[in-house]
Design an enzyme around this catalytic site. Structure first.
Site, PDB file in Angstrom:
ATOM      1  N   GLU A  64     -82.429  11.554  38.775  1.00 27.77           N
ATOM      2  CA  GLU A  64     -81.222  12.559  38.429  1.00 27.77           C
ATOM      3  C   GLU A  64     -80.495  12.271  37.568  1.00 27.77           C
ATOM      4  O   GLU A  64     -79.935  11.569  37.172  1.00 27.77           O
ATOM      5  CB  GLU A  64     -80.853  12.133  40.051  1.00 27.77           C
ATOM      6  CG  GLU A  64     -80.952  11.620  41.289  1.00 27.77           C
ATOM      7  CD  GLU A  64     -80.951  11.333  42.840  1.00 27.77           C
ATOM      8  OE1 GLU A  64     -79.673  11.098  42.216  1.00 27.77           O
ATOM      9  OE2 GLU A  64     -81.496  10.665  42.844  1.00 27.77           O
ATOM     10  N   GLU A 121     -73.271  18.134  46.773  1.00 31.31           N
ATOM     11  CA  GLU A 121     -73.175  17.522  47.524  1.00 31.31           C
ATOM     12  C   GLU A 121     -71.573  16.360  47.823  1.00 31.31           C
ATOM     13  O   GLU A 121     -71.107  16.550  46.854  1.00 31.31           O
ATOM     14  CB  GLU A 121     -74.252  16.202  47.133  1.00 31.31           C
ATOM     15  CG  GLU A 121     -74.002  15.203  48.514  1.00 31.31           C
ATOM     16  CD  GLU A 121     -74.593  13.584  47.853  1.00 31.31           C
ATOM     17  OE1 GLU A 121     -74.573  12.410  49.026  1.00 31.31           O
ATOM     18  OE2 GLU A 121     -75.310  14.090  47.731  1.00 31.31           O
TER      19      GLU A 121
END
Length: 427
Positions: free
Chosen positions: A231, A342
């Site tokens: 990520e 998010e």
């Protein structure tokens, strides 16, 4: 039709599981630390917390001792320039005694054989610590220094710099844990990397226990305890960094966030090769509502020769790599790629958080106002960059944070995403 709907629901549920990242509740015990002639009470769960604290601070001391140059950033960060072969990565049992590998000769190319074109702004990646023209000397890499305050802000010193453990049940709804997402994803194929440009915002985060992030996920595994992820992106996390600045970050795990992996260089694993980019440092400038947009272009890709997963700034400099030996499933290829945002919603005072995702404005406001991902691409088996076809868009709570996509010749596949959180339609 029923089986197709069921399959869609399972994919969405799996996506929600993957994106779990919540704060742990704090149980406070007392330990005492002696330093600078003072005694400071430290909150620890048990002896393992104290041991972890001592281990982290010992590594900080090693980095300070090894440093060939120390840079004081205007935003308060301290950057240690550490000889590349002494960086935290090589504390990993599988990497001990190694040195950073040479940059790959072959980079992903646009399908058809042409070299990837470099956007005007892709070569620029300003960070606060480089404002005065600072950088580390050749052969050294910048390591953002961890402080005692960083550790004391953490809800668990034992898991400092790590995401929470993901549940093994793929049907679990991540929104029940306060995590809300707006993401685009592709699945059902073999992927060897992903690329996108995303604009950077100083997203407002309402409390230290919450965060807001925008990132690329490269994923492989079953969404159980064997999940592998790589990520990278930007995040605002007061608990991790001590301020509300957007920070460049990386993450990895090989067991669904159970015991492996971490943010940035908080554990051994990611090997940094760039002397001018500090992982975990603030990005400056940022985008302005109704003003200039600042975006970063990120490319994660697997070197077809040695198998390592490299992180590159668009078509520009390499940052470093995740060694293939760290992974099980990602030792081969990814089976899903995700892009998006998010936030954590702790529901302060029983209401939805006003923590922002992206710019804090809904996708319908469009360019100069909403956050975006553009030129969404994946890397295929032949090391070609190709459009992220069949992109699916998911927003957990569209009245709080939404997502809208499209396609044009300039931006290829793209989407706008985000929102303000609490509003009249999101109480």
């Amino acid at each position: 039709m029923a089986s197709r709907c069921s399959s869609s629901r399972q994919i969405i549920a799996a996506l929600q599981l993957l994106l779990l990242a919540s704060s742990c509740s704090v149980v406070v015990a007392s330990a005492k630390h002696r330093g600078n002639g003072t005694r400071t009470k430290l909150p620890f769960h048990a002896k393992d917390e104290l041991l972890r604290y001592k281990t982290i601070m010992a590594q900080v001391a090693r980095m300070k001792k090894a440093s060939v140059k120390t840079i004081q950033s205007p935003d308060g960060d301290v950057i240690d320039c550490v000889p590349a072969h002494l960086q935290p990565a090589f504390d990993h049992p599988k990497l001990r005694g190694q040195k950073p590998e040479d940059e790959p000769e072959e980079r992903p190319k646009v399908a058809g054989g042409a070299a990837a074109k470099q956007d005007e702004e892709e070569a620029v990646f300003p960070q606060a610590w480089t404002d005065g023209g600072e950088s580390c000397p050749p052969g050294a890499v910048p390591v953002r220094r961890t402080t005692k305050r960083d550790l004391l802000r953490s809800s668990s010193v034992q898991r400092f710099g790590m995401k929470p453990r993901a549940a093994g049940n793929v049907r679990r709804d991540s929104t029940s844990d306060g995590h809300e997402h707006a993401v685009g994803y592709v699945t059902g194929d073999q992927f060897y990397g992903a690329k996108a440009s995303l604009n950077v915002w100083s997203a407002g985060v309402a409390s230290p226990a919450e965060f807001s992030l925008s990132q690329i996920w490269v994923i492989s595994g079953s969404f159980g305890n064997d999940l592998n992820t790589i990520e990278a992106g930007w995040q605002v996390s007061p608990q991790l960094y001590g301020d509300n600045s957007p920070r460049f970050f990386t993450y990895w795990t090989t067991d669904a966030y159970q015991a492996t992996g971490c943010y940035n260089l908080h554990c051994s694993g990611f090997v940094q090769t760039n002397s001018r980019i500090a992982i975990g440092a603030a990005i400056s400038p940022t985008s302005v509502y109704n003003g200039r947009q600042f975006d970063i272009s990120l490319l994660i890709w697997k070197d077809p020769r040695r198998g390592h997963w490299w992180l590159q700034l668009g078509s520009g400099p390499l940052v470093g790599y995740w060694p293939s030996s760290l992974f099980s499933h990602l030792g081969g290829h990814a089976n899903m790629v995700q892009f998006g945002g998010e936030v954590v919603n702790t529901r302060p005072s029983g209401s939805h958080t006003p923590t922002q995702m992206g710019s804090g404005h809904f996708p319908r406001e469009g360019f100069n106002r909403a956050a975006y991902f553009r030129n969404l691409q994946v890397v295929d088996w032949d090391n070609n960059l190709i459009p992220a076809a069949a992109l699916r868009l998911v927003a957990d709570h569209p009245s709080c944070y939404d997502i809208q996509g499209g396609y044009n010749r300039a931006w290829g596949n793209y989407f706008y995403y985000g929102g303000p959180g609490r509003n009249v339609r999101c109480p």
